[in-house]
Design a protein around this motif. Structure first.
Motif, PDB file in Angstrom:
ATOM      1  N   GLU A 257       9.472  -0.200 -16.809  1.00 51.92           N
ATOM      2  CA  GLU A 257      10.602  -0.923 -16.212  1.00 51.92           C
ATOM      3  C   GLU A 257      11.622   0.118 -15.749  1.00 51.92           C
ATOM      4  N   TRP A 293      12.433   3.142  -6.076  1.00 51.29           N
ATOM      5  CA  TRP A 293      12.154   1.969  -5.223  1.00 51.29           C
ATOM      6  C   TRP A 293      10.702   1.966  -4.743  1.00 51.29           C
ATOM      7  N   LEU A 296       8.553   0.673  -7.487  1.00 52.23           N
ATOM      8  CA  LEU A 296       8.602  -0.793  -7.573  1.00 52.23           C
ATOM      9  C   LEU A 296       7.744  -1.420  -6.477  1.00 52.23           C
ATOM     10  N   ILE A 301       6.007   0.514 -11.226  1.00 49.93           N
ATOM     11  CA  ILE A 301       7.101  -0.004 -12.055  1.00 49.93           C
ATOM     12  C   ILE A 301       7.054  -1.523 -11.941  1.00 49.93           C
ATOM     13  N   ILE A 304      12.623  -4.973 -13.431  1.00 49.86           N
ATOM     14  CA  ILE A 304      13.968  -4.402 -13.562  1.00 49.86           C
ATOM     15  C   ILE A 304      14.744  -5.209 -14.600  1.00 49.86           C
ATOM     16  N   TRP A 357      10.459  -9.231  -9.896  1.00 46.45           N
ATOM     17  CA  TRP A 357      11.076  -8.165 -10.691  1.00 46.45           C
ATOM     18  C   TRP A 357      12.068  -8.674 -11.729  1.00 46.45           C
TER      19      TRP A 357
END
Ligand SMILES: [Zn+2]
Length: 438
Positions: A257, A293, A296, A301, A304, A357
């Motif tokens: 995360e 970013w 993600l 990842i 968040i 997310w």
């Protein structure tokens, strides 16, 4: 069709695969039907969100509430009110900074007692792995913690000791046996320097990327060896993304995360002495932010979370501005939606990305996905209505968490939360949140 208790409809309802005009029918706290916008039932209360977004209530699995024992830092009432104001309907409390910490069954019972009847949103609980508490893990898991957290560096509080590889070699077989997730504060102490001062650059240099990179390499190795599911909390070093990606591709059960502050602020712009920006691992440079970013975007990842980590304002040592001695932690439970949306939209991401997310993926991390984090039939009717186009300026005095010092003061953000519903009820002044035990 029986008359539902409530219908919430809008032109932009965020479903798992699409954003569309829909009506969400709610009975006995659950979503019972998702119909076309015009599917309304005579005699049923109707909330029409118009052009605002109707999204699943946010799920935040990384929140430090500090009660019992350090309730003057934050408590269940103030934290869950802040959550509701920010569209968060489920949060999971971290096992440290309360006294006792949640590292024993007795500690968990103390935690549950302090939370009961105090929560405005639903709350789950992490347990902790500390040296020597392996025998407590099974009882805590049976009582209902969602998994366990450990630190590889000193945590900042004496009653929650960090673990070494030798400690993990004792705990991880037990976690594998239980099928429990281990979440890890991944920095290794030998790469961290004790010296620094009021300028941000020297603090940043004291917590280099390598401390995170090496800790993550260790956890990949141990996860592979013991088969334990591992999750890296608050990833800051983008240099670790390639090794996480490779491990995931090779079948290692490891996820990660990151947090709003790593995706919004950049080290180059932190003013000298502005200790409200201090957190560990630290906010890094602009290039690093962009690489997070990218992580993600490609899914390395997973989601968040806020890492809401409050303390009394004086512990931030704002007068001396000493980054090395100030408490590390940023309180942003209430601001996660607008901070992430402001940055995500700028980079071309969609409401579906945002919902993955902030809602669906964190819910799945703690095995709450059947009831939380998506607008689907059978899920709890946890919903947030918000305007993605409205702007506001962050005013610390209007935040709901206990201590108002924040690096977000004065920031102009997009995304204004209008209404939050928990299990089909508008959150008001009675604490109707449930304690979520596994
Ligand atoms: Zn944390």
């Amino acid at each position: 069709m029986p008359v539902p208790d409530l219908i919430i409809r809008g032109q932009r309802v965020v479903l798992p695969e699409t954003v569309a005009p829909r009506s969400v029918h709610i009975s006995e706290e659950r979503i019972v039907f998702v119909g076309d916008y015009d599917d309304v039932v005579a005699g049923c209360e109707l909330v029409d969100a118009g052009d605002s977004v109707v999204m699943p209530g946010l799920v935040d699995t990384h929140v430090h509430i500090n009660a019992p024992g350090r309730t003057e830092w934050e408590g269940f009432r103030s934290a869950t009110l802040a959550a509701a104001a920010g569209g968060v309907t489920t949060l999971v409390d971290m096992p440290l900074n309360s006294i006792p910490p949640t590292t024993t069954l007795a500690g968990l019972e103390a935690k549950l007692a302090s939370a009961r009847d105090e929560c405005f949103v639903d709350v789950g609980f992490w347990g902790g792995v500390v040296p020597g508490n392996t025998a407590e893990l099974a009882p805590m898991f049976a009582r209902g913690v969602v998994g366990f957290k450990c630190f590889l560096v000193p945590s900042g509080v004496d009653e929650f000791q960090h673990v070494t590889e030798a400690d993990l070699r004792v705990a991880m077989p037990e976690l594998s046996r239980l099928g429990a997730l281990l979440i890890v504060h991944a920095e290794l102490p030998h790469s961290i320097k004790a010296e620094g001062g009021a300028d941000y650059a020297s603090f940043l240099a004291s917590r280099p990327r390598v401390a995170e990179n090496e800790a993550i390499a260790l956890m990949i190795r141990l996860s592979r060896e013991f088969g334990t599911r591992v999750h890296i909390v608050h990833l800051s070093s983008a240099e670790a993304i390639p090794s996480l990606r490779a491990a995931q591709a090779a079948g290692v059960k490891i996820t990660a995360e990151t947090c709003p502050h790593y995706l919004h602020f950049v080290a180059e712009e932190v003013p000298a002495g502005a200790t409200e920006f201090k957190c560990c691992p630290p906010i890094r440079e602009r290039d690093n932010r962009e690489q997070l970013w990218d992580g993600l975007k490609d899914g390395t990842i997973d989601f968040i979370v806020s890492d809401h980590s409050p303390c009394p304002g004086e512990m931030k040592l704002r007068e001396s501005g000493d980054f090395m001695k100030a408490w590390g932690g940023i309180a942003s439970l209430e601001l996660r939606l607008p901070v992430v949306w402001t940055e995500a939209r700028r980079r071309g991401f969609s409401l579906l990305d945002l919902t993955r997310w902030l809602c669906a993926n964190p819910a799945r991390q703690v095995a709450f996905e059947r009831r939380k984090g998506s607008i689907t039939v059978g899920a709890d009717a946890d919903l947030v209505i918000w305007n993605p186009d409205a702007q506001f300026t962050v005013t610390p005095s209007s935040l709901h968490h206990r201590h108002k010092l924040t690096p977000y003061a004065g920031e102009v953000l997009n995304g204004v939360v209008q209404q939050t519903f928990l299990r089909g009820r508008r959150i008001t002044n009675s604490p109707l949140g449930h304690l979520l035990l596994r």
